[in-house]
Scaffold this motif. Structure first.
Motif, PDB file in Angstrom:
ATOM      1  N   LEU A  65       0.783  -1.186   0.137  1.00 47.18           N
ATOM      2  CA  LEU A  65      -0.011  -0.067  -0.005  1.00 47.18           C
ATOM      3  C   LEU A  65       0.853   1.224   0.061  1.00 47.18           C
ATOM      4  O   LEU A  65       0.371   2.418   0.234  1.00 47.18           O
ATOM      5  CB  LEU A  65      -1.022   0.173   1.443  1.00 47.18           C
ATOM      6  N   LYS A  66       2.235   0.891  -0.148  1.00 41.28           N
ATOM      7  CA  LYS A  66       3.050   2.095  -0.186  1.00 41.28           C
ATOM      8  C   LYS A  66       3.060   3.111   1.032  1.00 41.28           C
ATOM      9  O   LYS A  66       3.081   4.452   0.838  1.00 41.28           O
ATOM     10  CB  LYS A  66       2.884   2.962  -1.568  1.00 41.28           C
ATOM     11  N   LYS A  67       2.621   2.364   2.268  1.00 42.15           N
ATOM     12  CA  LYS A  67       2.443   3.634   3.333  1.00 42.15           C
ATOM     13  C   LYS A  67       3.940   3.995   3.865  1.00 42.15           C
ATOM     14  O   LYS A  67       4.635   2.798   3.824  1.00 42.15           O
ATOM     15  CB  LYS A  67       1.651   2.982   4.374  1.00 42.15           C
ATOM     16  N   ASN A  68       4.014   5.082   4.387  1.00 44.48           N
ATOM     17  CA  ASN A  68       5.321   5.357   4.889  1.00 44.48           C
ATOM     18  C   ASN A  68       5.331   4.451   6.290  1.00 44.48           C
ATOM     19  O   ASN A  68       4.241   4.221   7.211  1.00 44.48           O
ATOM     20  CB  ASN A  68       5.845   6.768   5.197  1.00 44.48           C
ATOM     21  N   LYS A  69       6.617   4.285   6.910  1.00 43.80           N
ATOM     22  CA  LYS A  69       6.955   3.586   8.232  1.00 43.80           C
ATOM     23  C   LYS A  69       6.138   4.042   9.351  1.00 43.80           C
ATOM     24  O   LYS A  69       5.506   3.336  10.203  1.00 43.80           O
ATOM     25  CB  LYS A  69       8.360   3.343   8.498  1.00 43.80           C
ATOM     26  N   GLU A  70       5.967   5.359   9.451  1.00 50.15           N
ATOM     27  CA  GLU A  70       5.594   5.810  10.695  1.00 50.15           C
ATOM     28  C   GLU A  70       4.005   5.718  10.521  1.00 50.15           C
ATOM     29  O   GLU A  70       3.355   5.374  11.845  1.00 50.15           O
ATOM     30  CB  GLU A  70       5.617   7.421  10.842  1.00 50.15           C
ATOM     31  N   GLU A  71       3.142   5.880   9.396  1.00 49.15           N
ATOM     32  CA  GLU A  71       1.967   5.539   9.255  1.00 49.15           C
ATOM     33  C   GLU A  71       1.590   4.266   9.500  1.00 49.15           C
ATOM     34  O   GLU A  71       0.753   4.011  10.353  1.00 49.15           O
ATOM     35  CB  GLU A  71       1.622   6.184   7.983  1.00 49.15           C
TER      36      GLU A  71
END
Lengths: 229, 250
Positions: B116-122
């Motif tokens: 889903l190409k979320k960034n790590k923090e999210e």
């Protein structure tokens, strides 16, 4: 005691004969290191083809080629393969013996590494693949993120063992005019007519190398396993 | 056959689904629909094809014949993008299948980050919220081997939820658990049902089926021989084999 001193002087110091050993050690390590890299790279490719075929039934043609490769390489002596590479394939002497040794031992090792990796991949529970696929990863992604890291950990001891075997196996490189560690010791023997001293020293160097490497490998293995059980 | 699914959006439409392994007919000509918000419990004797049915829904098993439409798209079409489809269908396995080489948090964020190409923090933040919901926040940095069976299964559920699926498939989620751990997993599933997650649950937990299901289906010999809303299903079974089955398990 005086005799030992005399023998060491004759075999190592006189005419700078120790250089046969250091030069030989350098070539042995060069061949082993780069052959290992080739072995891992090619072996991994073969293992992926073979296990993909085993799991999915695809890649029939590539799998057949890989199987043939494994059969031939594992069914013939490494020394014969080395000599074929040196005297038949790389006939032009532009290629040094060390280079030919790297290629020959690398491709030889690849056959054994391939089966090590394949057993590692096949040992991972099918549920891991299913869990990866059910999250939406494709086959390649599942292999890369989920299967291979676990498989690699499982086969690390066997892989290290293969490295040790390879290191010792390169001792036949002298057959194709490579001055490796064994050949270096043999040259000294032929100069001094003392067989015991140079051969024992060479044996001790091999032993030290394999022991250092095994120790190192154990530490890596332990740190990889730390969190798992 | 009855069901109260007519007025809601159909999520999965199964038409004439068959599955054979060699000469063995595991599923024979199954047609049914699963609507948004349904909690369908599939029960039946072992070997009846329940798990195969479930695994056909996200193509872990390839159907031999028939069609399965998920949100209108025919997933049995060879051109269908299966990987895309599976992101929308969470699956929970009997054997948990957590990734042993990753921490709990990494187990949960791998797919959201990579797919889903979320960034790590999210991804981390969402995973921690999910872990909080199932009471395992303090296990985020533990490895699966350090968890009990019930904890592993709760992680497996939230790992699937982290992909925001439209439907959750459960393949005997409590069958590999010690009895005292069954409750904690069923509680999580009960909570999910309350939040109107669409669920298909293959289970032997009759109490759960009776309490949580919107529809219970009995599979026998590769087909559904009876289905009904739970009260009627358990109190007034019509099929003889279902009667015999219930008399043994209740």
């Amino acid at each position: 005691m005086e005799g030992l001193k005399q023998a060491l002087y004759l075999n190592l110091i006189k005419d700078d004969r120790w250089q046969y050993l250091t030069e030989g050690l350098k070539n042995t390590l060069l061949i082993t290191l780069f052959a290992t890299l080739i072995g891992i790279a090619v072996g991994l490719l073969i293992a992926i083809v073979r296990s993909t075929h085993d799991k999915t039934g695809k890649l029939k043609f590539l799998n057949a080629i890989c199987k043939l490769y494994l059969t031939v390489i594992r069914g013939t002596p490494a020394l014969i393969q080395l000599m074929i590479f040196y005297y038949c394939i790389f006939v032009s002497r532009v290629f040094s013996g060390v280079f030919v040794g790297i290629i020959a031992f690398g491709l030889n090792s690849a056959a054994y590494v391939a089966e090590i990796f394949r057993s590692g991949i096949m040992s991972i529970d099918e549920g891991q693949m299913e869990a990866g696929r059910s999250l939406g990863f494709n086959y390649v992604q599942t292999m890369r993120y989920i299967i291979m890291p676990q498989a690699f950990k499982n086969v690390l001891p066997a892989l290290c063992n293969e490295f040790v075997v390879l290191l010792k196996e390169t001792s036949v490189a002298g057959y194709v005019a490579v001055q490796d560690l064994t050949k270096g010791g043999d040259i000294i023997r032929s100069r001094t007519y003392d067989a015991w001293t140079p051969l024992l020293i060479v044996a001790a160097i091999y032993l030290a190398l394999t022991m250092i490497f095994s120790h190192f490998a154990q530490n890596v293995e332990r740190s990889l396993r730390k969190n798992e059980r | 056959m009855s069901g109260n699914t007519q007025d809601r959006e159909v999520l999965i439409d199964i038409q004439n689904l068959s599955k054979t392994f060699g000469d063995l007919n595991v599923l024979t000509d199954i047609s049914t629909t699963i609507s948004k918000g349904d909690v369908v419990c599939v029960i039946g004797p072992s070997g009846s094809g329940k798990s195969t049915f479930l695994r056909c829904l996200n193509l872990l098993e390839k159907p031999t014949a028939g069609h399965i439409f998920v949100e209108g798209a025919d997933i049995t079409d060879p051109k269908a993008d299966i990987d895309q489809l599976r992101r929308k269908m969470g699956m929970v396995f009997q054997q948990f299948n957590l990734f042993p080489h990753m921490t709990i948090l990494e187990n949960m964020t791998l797919a959201p980050i990579k797919l889903l190409k979320k960034n790590k923090e999210e991804a981390d933040r969402e995973a921690m919220e999910l872990l909080e919901r199932v009471g395992l926040r303090e296990k985020a940095d533990a490895y699966p081997a350090q968890l009990s069976g019930g904890q592993k299964q709760r992680v497996a559920i939230v790992r699937a939820l982290a992909m925001h699926p439209d439907v959750m498939l459960f393949d005997e989620p409590t069958s590999a658990l010690d009895p005292e751990m069954v409750g904690e997993v069923l509680n999580v599933m009960r909570q999910l049902a309350k939040e109107h997650m669409t669920m298909v649950v293959v289970t032997h937990e009759m109490g759960f089926a009776r309490e949580v299901a919107t529809r219970v289906m009995f599979m026998e010999g590769g087909n559904f021989v009876e289905e009904n809303e739970p009260k009627e299903f358990f109190e007034n079974p019509k099929n003889e084999r279902l009667k015999a089955f219930l008399s043994k398990v209740l």
